[in-house]
Design a protein around this motif. Structure first.
Motif, mmCIF file in Angstrom:
data_model
loop_
_atom_site.group_PDB
_atom_site.id
_atom_site.type_symbol
_atom_site.label_atom_id
_atom_site.label_comp_id
_atom_site.label_asym_id
_atom_site.label_seq_id
_atom_site.Cartn_x
_atom_site.Cartn_y
_atom_site.Cartn_z
ATOM 1 N N THR A 135 0.838 -1.196 0.000
ATOM 2 C CA THR A 135 0.000 0.000 0.000
ATOM 3 C C THR A 135 0.871 1.243 0.000
ATOM 4 N N ASP A 136 0.333 2.326 -0.543
ATOM 5 C CA ASP A 136 1.061 3.589 -0.519
ATOM 6 C C ASP A 136 0.774 4.318 0.778
ATOM 7 N N GLU A 137 1.275 5.526 0.898
ATOM 8 C CA GLU A 137 1.145 6.269 2.149
ATOM 9 C C GLU A 137 -0.297 6.656 2.451
ATOM 10 N N ARG A 138 -1.179 6.608 1.468
ATOM 11 C CA ARG A 138 -2.597 6.889 1.694
ATOM 12 C C ARG A 138 -3.406 5.632 1.980
ATOM 13 N N GLY A 139 -2.734 4.469 2.014
ATOM 14 C CA GLY A 139 -3.421 3.225 2.295
ATOM 15 C C GLY A 139 -3.999 2.540 1.094
ATOM 16 N N LYS A 140 -3.756 3.047 -0.089
ATOM 17 C CA LYS A 140 -4.266 2.432 -1.309
ATOM 18 C C LYS A 140 -3.341 1.297 -1.746
ATOM 19 N N GLU A 141 -3.921 0.152 -2.094
ATOM 20 C CA GLU A 141 -3.121 -0.999 -2.499
ATOM 21 C C GLU A 141 -2.587 -0.773 -3.919
ATOM 22 N N VAL A 142 -1.265 -0.917 -4.052
ATOM 23 C CA VAL A 142 -0.623 -0.668 -5.346
ATOM 24 C C VAL A 142 0.003 -1.929 -5.933
ATOM 25 N N ALA A 143 0.118 -2.993 -5.166
ATOM 26 C CA ALA A 143 0.668 -4.255 -5.683
ATOM 27 C C ALA A 143 0.125 -5.408 -4.854
ATOM 28 N N LEU A 144 0.023 -6.584 -5.483
ATOM 29 C CA LEU A 144 -0.570 -7.756 -4.820
ATOM 30 C C LEU A 144 0.107 -9.012 -5.332
ATOM 31 N N LYS A 145 0.352 -9.963 -4.403
ATOM 32 C CA LYS A 145 0.945 -11.243 -4.798
ATOM 33 C C LYS A 145 0.530 -12.301 -3.777
ATOM 34 N N TYR A 146 0.312 -13.523 -4.265
ATOM 35 C CA TYR A 146 -0.041 -14.649 -3.408
ATOM 36 C C TYR A 146 1.135 -15.611 -3.333
ATOM 37 N N VAL A 162 7.975 -12.939 -3.623
ATOM 38 C CA VAL A 162 8.717 -11.904 -4.350
ATOM 39 C C VAL A 162 7.752 -11.161 -5.259
ATOM 40 N N LEU A 163 7.714 -9.829 -5.100
ATOM 41 C CA LEU A 163 6.872 -8.982 -5.935
ATOM 42 C C LEU A 163 7.779 -8.198 -6.875
ATOM 43 N N GLU A 164 7.725 -8.535 -8.141
ATOM 44 C CA GLU A 164 8.526 -7.832 -9.131
ATOM 45 C C GLU A 164 7.778 -6.610 -9.644
ATOM 46 N N GLN A 165 8.579 -5.643 -10.091
ATOM 47 C CA GLN A 165 8.036 -4.377 -10.570
ATOM 48 C C GLN A 165 7.149 -3.724 -9.512
ATOM 49 N N ALA A 166 7.584 -3.820 -8.248
ATOM 50 C CA ALA A 166 6.842 -3.193 -7.156
ATOM 51 C C ALA A 166 6.972 -1.679 -7.269
ATOM 52 N N PRO A 167 5.893 -0.952 -7.240
ATOM 53 C CA PRO A 167 5.966 0.501 -7.373
ATOM 54 C C PRO A 167 6.829 1.119 -6.274
ATOM 55 N N MET A 168 7.537 2.153 -6.618
ATOM 56 C CA MET A 168 8.403 2.815 -5.648
ATOM 57 C C MET A 168 7.590 3.508 -4.561
ATOM 58 N N GLU A 169 6.335 3.837 -4.848
ATOM 59 C CA GLU A 169 5.537 4.528 -3.838
ATOM 60 C C GLU A 169 4.943 3.587 -2.801
ATOM 61 N N SER A 170 5.211 2.263 -2.921
ATOM 62 C CA SER A 170 4.706 1.324 -1.921
ATOM 63 C C SER A 170 5.342 1.633 -0.578
ATOM 64 N N PHE A 171 4.498 1.735 0.445
ATOM 65 C CA PHE A 171 4.948 2.215 1.743
ATOM 66 C C PHE A 171 4.831 1.144 2.830
ATOM 67 N N GLU A 172 3.739 0.410 2.857
ATOM 68 C CA GLU A 172 3.494 -0.605 3.878
ATOM 69 C C GLU A 172 3.126 -1.922 3.219
ATOM 70 N N ILE A 173 3.248 -3.016 4.005
ATOM 71 C CA ILE A 173 2.808 -4.333 3.544
ATOM 72 C C ILE A 173 1.645 -4.796 4.406
ATOM 73 N N GLU A 174 0.740 -5.523 3.811
ATOM 74 C CA GLU A 174 -0.399 -6.114 4.502
ATOM 75 C C GLU A 174 -0.387 -7.609 4.245
ATOM 76 N N LEU A 175 -0.332 -8.386 5.321
ATOM 77 C CA LEU A 175 -0.303 -9.847 5.225
ATOM 78 C C LEU A 175 -1.610 -10.423 5.723
ATOM 79 N N SER A 176 -2.088 -11.445 5.059
ATOM 80 C CA SER A 176 -3.301 -12.139 5.497
ATOM 81 C C SER A 176 -3.310 -13.547 4.921
ATOM 82 N N PHE A 177 -4.093 -14.405 5.567
ATOM 83 C CA PHE A 177 -4.280 -15.774 5.080
ATOM 84 C C PHE A 177 -5.557 -15.830 4.252
#
Length: 246
Positions: free
Chosen positions: A164-175, A194-209
């Motif tokens: 997610t970016d600094e506003r909390g919007k999800e910008v990349a996803l991988k399973y 491994v998330l390739e081509q991850a946007p530079m504006e990604s700020f936080e990670i969110e993990l879930s099952f």
């Protein structure tokens, strides 16, 4: 005259002469109740009114007994119903993880009332994140461990990693998946995504099952196609080379 027992309402036919001028006490052959019967026509006595009065007293006594029984039955039913709901409520709290496994939508209700739920029986631990570059392509690697906190062996679900970016919007996803595929009580597994081509504006990670069945299939790469012109050109060249000269 007709005699009516004020206790059980059994009626008897009696000759007026058997009552006498001064009246007499009679006994009901059905219930054994005794009462005094006045003679008909005796001044100052109204036997017709006396019997209904006793009859109404008896009816009122029966009604009161029925009301007491009805109130008691309603009280018992209310106590039993309240006990059942209380037991179900306690069981729903104690076994909330099992409830959420069967009914995943209930997790939101539990969270609203302040109860944490863990329908998979697993917890993340030792999470690590790193950002690198593959040539000029930014790569984010997320790894960690998964601990089985349930009391039994569980099949490991898929892991969802969102950036997610600094506003909390999800910008990349991988399973990804957990190794091994099943964990005993207290056992630990690992995962690495491994998330390739991850946007530079990604700020936080969110993990879930998530359930493995809910993981969308990865898109297949489209094979490169050769244009018909490119395939026909060599044939034409070969035909020109083989044509006879005049």
């Amino acid at each position: 005259m007709i005699l009516t027992c004020p206790s059980c309402e059994t009626q008897y036919f009696a000759d007026d002469s058997t009552i006498g001028e001064s009246g007499r006490t009679v006994t009901c052959a059905t219930c054994g109740h005794s009462w005094f019967v006045n003679p008909q026509g005796l001044p100052g006595h109204e036997p017709a009114a006396a019997a209904p009065a006793a009859h109404e007293v008896y009816r009122e006594r029966v009604r009161e007994q029925r009301r007491r029984k009805s109130r008691f039955a309603a009280l018992v039913a209310w106590i039993v119903t309240a006990g059942v709901f209380f037991t179900l409520g306690v069981a729903a709290i104690i076994f909330r993880n099992d409830v959420v496994k069967i009914w995943p939508e209930s997790a939101t209700a539990y969270k609203r009332v302040g109860f944490s739920v863990n329908r998979f029986g697993l917890e993340f631990t030792n999470i690590e994140r790193s950002r690198t570059f593959n040539d000029t392509i930014p790569v984010v690697t997320v790894s960690g461990k998964v601990v089985n906190v349930a009391r039994s062996t569980v099949d490991t679900p898929a892991v969802r990693v969102g950036l997610t970016d600094e506003r909390g919007k999800e910008v990349a996803l991988k399973y990804g998946s957990v190794t091994p595929g099943a964990l005993g009580a207290g056992a630990t597994g690992e995962f690495k995504i491994v998330l390739e081509q991850a946007p530079m504006e990604s700020f936080e990670i969110e993990l879930s099952f998530v359930d493995r069945a809910d993981v969308p299939p990865e898109p297949r790469p489209v094979p490169e196609t050769t244009s018909p012109t490119d395939e026909a050109a060599p044939d034409l060249a070969a035909s020109d080379a083989e044509s006879p000269t005049e």
